[in-house]
Scaffold this active site. Structure first.
Site, PDB file in Angstrom:
ATOM      1  CG  HIS A 218      11.219 -10.666   3.887  1.00  0.00           C
ATOM      2  ND1 HIS A 218       9.999 -10.717   4.494  1.00  0.00           N
ATOM      3  CD2 HIS A 218      11.591  -9.372   3.905  1.00  0.00           C
ATOM      4  CE1 HIS A 218       9.635  -9.494   4.853  1.00  0.00           C
ATOM      5  NE2 HIS A 218      10.589  -8.662   4.524  1.00  0.00           N
TER       6      HIS A 218
HETATM    7  C1  UD1 Z   1      13.143  -4.999   1.737  1.00  0.00           C
HETATM    8  C2  UD1 Z   1      12.887  -4.062   2.927  1.00  0.00           C
HETATM    9  C3  UD1 Z   1      11.952  -4.744   3.917  1.00  0.00           C
HETATM   10  C4  UD1 Z   1      10.694  -5.236   3.233  1.00  0.00           C
HETATM   11  C5  UD1 Z   1      11.083  -6.131   2.060  1.00  0.00           C
HETATM   12  C6  UD1 Z   1       9.889  -6.645   1.312  1.00  0.00           C
HETATM   13  C7  UD1 Z   1      14.745  -2.600   3.573  1.00  0.00           C
HETATM   14  C8  UD1 Z   1      15.772  -2.368   4.589  1.00  0.00           C
HETATM   15  N1  UD1 Z   1      14.120  -3.787   3.648  1.00  0.00           N
HETATM   16  O1  UD1 Z   1      13.838  -6.132   2.226  1.00  0.00           O
HETATM   17  O2  UD1 Z   1      11.595  -3.815   4.915  1.00  0.00           O
HETATM   18  O3  UD1 Z   1       9.916  -5.951   4.165  1.00  0.00           O
HETATM   19  O4  UD1 Z   1      11.906  -5.367   1.168  1.00  0.00           O
HETATM   20  O5  UD1 Z   1      10.279  -7.626   0.408  1.00  0.00           O
HETATM   21  O6  UD1 Z   1      14.496  -1.743   2.756  1.00  0.00           O
HETATM   22  N2  UD1 Z   1      16.610  -9.161  -4.466  1.00  0.00           N
HETATM   23  C9  UD1 Z   1      16.485  -9.768  -5.682  1.00  0.00           C
HETATM   24  N3  UD1 Z   1      15.453  -9.349  -6.484  1.00  0.00           N
HETATM   25  C10 UD1 Z   1      14.589  -8.368  -6.112  1.00  0.00           C
HETATM   26  C11 UD1 Z   1      14.745  -7.786  -4.837  1.00  0.00           C
HETATM   27  C12 UD1 Z   1      15.772  -8.193  -4.024  1.00  0.00           C
HETATM   28  O7  UD1 Z   1      17.229 -10.653  -6.048  1.00  0.00           O
HETATM   29  O8  UD1 Z   1      13.688  -8.017  -6.891  1.00  0.00           O
HETATM   30  C13 UD1 Z   1      17.740  -9.548  -3.599  1.00  0.00           C
HETATM   31  C14 UD1 Z   1      18.688  -8.361  -3.465  1.00  0.00           C
HETATM   32  O9  UD1 Z   1      19.650  -8.374  -4.455  1.00  0.00           O
HETATM   33  C15 UD1 Z   1      19.264  -8.562  -2.106  1.00  0.00           C
HETATM   34  C16 UD1 Z   1      18.161  -9.262  -1.347  1.00  0.00           C
HETATM   35  O10 UD1 Z   1      17.252  -9.795  -2.287  1.00  0.00           O
HETATM   36  O11 UD1 Z   1      20.380  -9.392  -2.142  1.00  0.00           O
HETATM   37  C17 UD1 Z   1      17.497  -8.326  -0.405  1.00  0.00           C
HETATM   38  O12 UD1 Z   1      16.863  -7.234  -1.078  1.00  0.00           O
HETATM   39  P1  UD1 Z   1      16.676  -5.793  -0.374  1.00  0.00           P
HETATM   40  O13 UD1 Z   1      15.825  -4.916  -1.213  1.00  0.00           O
HETATM   41  O14 UD1 Z   1      18.001  -5.289   0.053  1.00  0.00           O
HETATM   42  O15 UD1 Z   1      15.913  -6.126   0.953  1.00  0.00           O
HETATM   43  P2  UD1 Z   1      14.669  -7.071   1.258  1.00  0.00           P
HETATM   44  O16 UD1 Z   1      15.128  -8.210   2.062  1.00  0.00           O
HETATM   45  O17 UD1 Z   1      13.865  -7.371   0.022  1.00  0.00           O
END
Ligand code: UD1
Length: 378
Positions: A218
Site C-alpha cells: 500500500h
Molecule cells: C495510511 C498511512 C500509512 C499507513 C496506512 C495503513 C499516512 C501518511 N499514511 O496510508 O502510514 O501505513 O494508512 O493503511 O498517514 N481509502 C479508502 N478507504 C479507507 C481508507 C483509505 O478508500 O478506509 C483511500 C483514501 O481515500 C485514499 C487512499 O485510500 O485515496 C489512501 O488513504 P490514506 O489514509 O490517505 O493513506 P494510506 O495509504 O491508507
C-alpha cells in the site's frame, strides 16, 4: 461531526485524549484502551479522526479488537497530505479544548498522529507519542516526516526497540522524556492470538493445507510509482507459479491497479488471489500459517517477527531494524531478481531464525500507563 456529550475535566482524574486515524493505529490503541480500564484514576477519551473510514479498514477492527466506540469521529476522510493534516488539525482543536485534556496520546506515524500532536503542543497540552524514535532515514516517506516532527514536539516518548533510543539521543531529545516500554502492537497480537487461532479463514479462502504466501502492498513508494508496482508484479508472477499468493488489497492499491491498467496482468496470474481487506483475527491466522509474507508494511515486519514467519520486505529501508537483526525480516526493495532470490532463500531454509526483541512481551501498554501515572505525580 458526532460530538457525544462527555463531561469536561473537573474530575481530578488524569484525562488522556487518545487519537486514532488509520488501521495500524487501531491495533496499537486496543492495548492501551484495555489497560486504562484497570485504572479508575484515568479518564480516557477516544478520538477517531476518520482518516480510514471503510467498514473493513475501520469499524470491523474496532469490533474485533474490542475497542470502545470512539467518543468523537472527526470524519476527515481522504485528501492530499496537506488537506488531510490541516482538516484533522482544524477539527481536533475544539475537541481537545472541550475535553480539557491533561495529555494527548498519539500512536504511530500517520498524518493523524502528527496533526493532533501539533494541535496539542501549540495549546500547551502534554503530548505522549507511542512508537517514538523509529527512523527509516528516508524523507521521501510521508511517515518519516510525521515521525520526526511528532517526536520533536512530544513530551513523553515511548520507544518500542533499541534503535529508537539511539535515534532520539542523536537528535538531542532529553533522555528523561524517553521511555523504553516495548511494543503495543505485540501486546495486541499476544492478547488475541488464541482467538485468531480459531479463525476459519483457510476454509473461506479454500486453502487446502498446501504452502501459500501472504502479500500486502500500500505504500506510495511501491504502488504510486507505476515502474515499482510493475517490477514487484514481475516477481509475483514468477512466485505464483510455485505457490499461491493471498493478497488482501488496500483501497489505495485497488485504485492504482485500475489507474495503471494492471488488471489484465493480475488476471493472467491466477495464483495471485486478490481479496478484500481482511479483519485482524483472520489476517493474524493467515500470516501465522503462511510459508512467508511479502509486504511493504511497517507493522507486519514486527508481527511476523513474533510469529516466526519469514518476511520479505519490498522496501530499501526499514525503521524497524530489530526485525532484520533477529533474522525474520529481509529487505529487498522492488527489483524482481532480488525479490525472487530472497524467495528462493526462504524456501531453502527450513528453520527461521527467531529471537523475540526485548520487552515485546505483551506488557508495553502496562508500562506506558504506569509511566503516565508516575509522571503525573511529579
Ligand atoms: C495510511 C498511512 C500509512 C499507513 C496506512 C495503513 C499516512 C501518511 N499514511 O496510508 O502510514 O501505513 O494508512 O493503511 O498517514 N481509502 C479508502 N478507504 C479507507 C481508507 C483509505 O478508500 O478506509 C483511500 C483514501 O481515500 C485514499 C487512499 O485510500 O485515496 C489512501 O488513504 P490514506 O489514509 O490517505 O493513506 P494510506 O495509504 O491508507
Amino acid at each position: 461531526m458526532n460530538m457525544m456529550e462527555k463531561k469536561t475535566n473537573a474530575s481530578g482524574r488524569l484525562r488522556i485524549v487518545n487519537v486514532v486515524g488509520a488501521r495500524p493505529n487501531f491495533i496499537k490503541i486496543a492495548a492501551l484502551m484495555a489497560e486504562y480500564k484497570k485504572h479508575p484514576e484515568i479518564d480516557s477519551v477516544l478520538v477517531h479522526t476518520g482518516q480510514h473510514y471503510d467498514v473493513k479498514m475501520s469499524q470491523s477492527l474496532f469490533e474485533q479488537l474490542q475497542i470502545p466506540d470512539p467518543d468523537i469521529n472527526l470524519e476527515v476522510g481522504g485528501g492530499s497530505h496537506a488537506v488531510q493534516t490541516a482538516e484533522v488539525m482544524k477539527r481536533f482543536e475544539p475537541v481537545v479544548l472541550k475535553y480539557e485534556a491533561d495529555v494527548v496520546l498519539v500512536v504511530g506515524d500517520v498524518n493523524s498522529t502528527l496533526a493532533c500532536a501539533l494541535v496539542a503542543a501549540k495549546l500547551g497540552i502534554k503530548v505522549a507519542h507511542v512508537e517514538a524514535g523509529l527512523r527509516s532515514f528516508d524523507r521521501t516517506m510521508p511517515e518519516e516526516i510525521n515521525r520526526l516532527l511528532t517526536d520533536r514536539i512530544s513530551d513523553y516518548l515511548f520507544v518500542s526497540e533499541a534503535a529508537g533510543l539511539e535515534n532520539l539521543r542523536n537528535e538531542g531529545i532529553p533522555k528523561e522524556n524517553v521511555f523504553y516500554v516495548g511494543n503495543v502492537m505485540i501486546d495486541t497480537l499476544l492478547r488475541f492470538r488464541e482467538l485468531a487461532a480459531k479463525s476459519d479463514i483457510h476454509r473461506r479462502l479454500s486453502l487446502d493445507g498446501a504452502d501459500y504466501a501472504v502479500l500486502t502492498l500500500h505504500r506510495p513508494s511501491s504502488v504510486d510509482d507505476p515502474g515499482a508496482f510493475r517490477r514487484i508484479l514481475t516477481a509475483l508472477e514468477a512466485i505464483q507459479r510455485s505457490m499461491p499468493i493471498m493478497f488482501p488489497v488496500h483501497p489505495r492499491t485497488r485504485q492504482r491497479i485500475d489507474s495503471f491498467n494492471l488488471g489484465p496482468r493480475f488476471a493472467s496470474a491466477p495464483g495471485i488471489r486478490l481479496v478484500e481487506p481482511i479483519g485482524y483475527l483472520d489476517f493474524m491466522r493467515l500470516m501465522a500459517d503462511a510459508r512467508l509474507v511479502l509486504s511493504d508494511s511497517g507493522g507486519i515486519q514486527e508481527e511476523t517477527c513474533v510469529l516466526g514467519v519469514p518476511c520479505i520486505t519490498l522496501r530499501e529501508n526499514t525503521e524497524r531494524p530489530i526485525t532484520v537483526e533477529v533474522g525474520t525480516n529481509t529487505l529487498v526493495g522492488t527489483c524482481p531478481e532480488r525479490i525472487l532470490s530472497a524467495f528462493k532463500q526462504v524456501l531453502g531454509n527450513s528453520q527461521v531464525m527467531r529471537r523475540v526483541p526485548d520487552l515485546w512481551d505483551g506488557h508495553a501498554a502496562e508500562r506506558i500507563v504506569r509511566t503516565l501515572l508516575e509522571l503525573r505525580r511529579l
